[in-house]
Design an enzyme around this catalytic site. Structure first.
Site, PDB file in Angstrom:
ATOM      1  CB  THR A 147      -8.846  -0.443   7.254  1.00  0.00           C
ATOM      2  OG1 THR A 147      -8.055  -0.106   6.108  1.00  0.00           O
ATOM      3  CG2 THR A 147     -10.285  -0.685   6.824  1.00  0.00           C
ATOM      4  CD  GLU A 155      -3.803   7.982   6.928  1.00  0.00           C
ATOM      5  OE1 GLU A 155      -4.587   7.016   7.031  1.00  0.00           O
ATOM      6  OE2 GLU A 155      -2.585   7.849   6.732  1.00  0.00           O
ATOM      7  CE1 TYR A 211      -1.494   7.983  13.303  1.00  0.00           C
ATOM      8  CE2 TYR A 211      -3.520   9.223  12.944  1.00  0.00           C
ATOM      9  CZ  TYR A 211      -2.335   9.038  13.627  1.00  0.00           C
ATOM     10  OH  TYR A 211      -1.987   9.912  14.648  1.00  0.00           O
ATOM     11  CG  ASP A 245      -1.969  -1.127   1.120  1.00  0.00           C
ATOM     12  OD1 ASP A 245      -2.177  -1.646   0.005  1.00  0.00           O
ATOM     13  OD2 ASP A 245      -2.555  -1.471   2.153  1.00  0.00           O
TER      14      ASP A 245
END
Length: 270
Positions: A157, A119, A159, A46
């Protein structure tokens, strides 16, 4: 023929796979284009995908990404070395399945705009952040604390979960989330503290003492030079080509993720 670029992490197995994939694409007369590709092959986990998102911010909604797992567990990856040629065949035959992933749009530093797949964090771990939080121009609260984090449903899902935020499982609704980081709480002052679930009709404006604070967008750091930041659900989406033959639901991915983490913890692996 299509234009492509390959982005890989620095692990030997990923670099070897990248070289192998380049040979396959060259043999099929595909054209490498590092500036304006139509397809981005991401080899790694990721973190490598977030690097690709950062590199192609200006054309995110114009490219398609294919994430090929190499080594580590990847929440977004469902191709591997054995199946990546299926992705190439599907693209050539115009049968590729595309999943549109939500993005957050961040406006800061006099209208600079960046997009986040996971995020956005506004933080200061030395001094207390003092900022007013508005939702659709309506004051929500006077925030005092170490920071704020905003996450997409897929990013929730990561931090966000680690700091006690909610995991958003819904795929039918355009939802995102805000959570306070270490808010001030005493007998004279307190904040909401609970995770706040928002939809695509709502935007958040932070207005206050934000100069020199860190703005972290998917692990890439910026420094605020004014006192205004706006975060909202973007009209743009990330186009992810996925292997429908092996596609998992979010619930199944979560089960796999936690099972993997539990097994690692039991073995004491690092």
């Amino acid at each position: 023929m299509f234009k492509y670029v390959i982005i890989a992490n620095d692990y030997p197995e990923s670099l070897a796979l990248a070289q192998k994939l380049k040979i396959i694409l060259t043999d099929r007369e595909m054209q490498e284009d590092i500036i304006a590709p139509e397809y981005v092959f991401v080899i790694g986990g990721d973190g490598t995908l977030l690097r690709a998102v950062n590199e192609f911010q200006d054309i995110l909604d114009e490219v398609c990404l294919i994430v090929v797992k190499s080594g580590s567990l990847g929440f977004y990856a469902n191709y591997d070395e054995k199946t990546v040629t299926q992705a190439i065949d599907d693209i050539i035959n115009d049968t590729a399945h595309i999943q549109q992933l939500p993005l957050l749009e961040v406006k800061f530093n006099n209208n600079q705009i960046r997009y986040a797949l996971n995020e956005v964090k506004i933080v200061d771990h030395v001094k207390t952040i003092r900022t007013d939080i508005y939702i659709n121009d309506e004051l929500l609260e006077y925030f005092r604390g170490s920071g704020l984090v905003f996450a997409t449903s897929t990013g929730s899902t990561g931090y966000m979960r680690a700091i006690g935020g909610a995991i958003i499982l819904s795929n039918k609704h355009k939802l995102w989330e805000m959570k306070e980081i270490a808010p001030v709480a005493n007998s004279t002052f307190s904040t909401i503290t609970a995770p706040l679930i928002l939809d695509d009709s709502q935007s958040v404006i932070l207005e206050g003492e934000l100069i020199d604070k860190q703005i972290i967008i998917d692990t890439y750091e910026y420094e605020a030079n004014n006192n205004l930041v706006e975060i909202k659900f973007s009209d743009k989406t990330l186009n992810l080509i996925y292997n429908h033959r092996q596609n998992q639901s979010t619930t199944a991915k979560l089960q796999t993720l936690f099972a993997y983490c539990n097994n690692v913890n039991k073995r004491g692996d690092r």
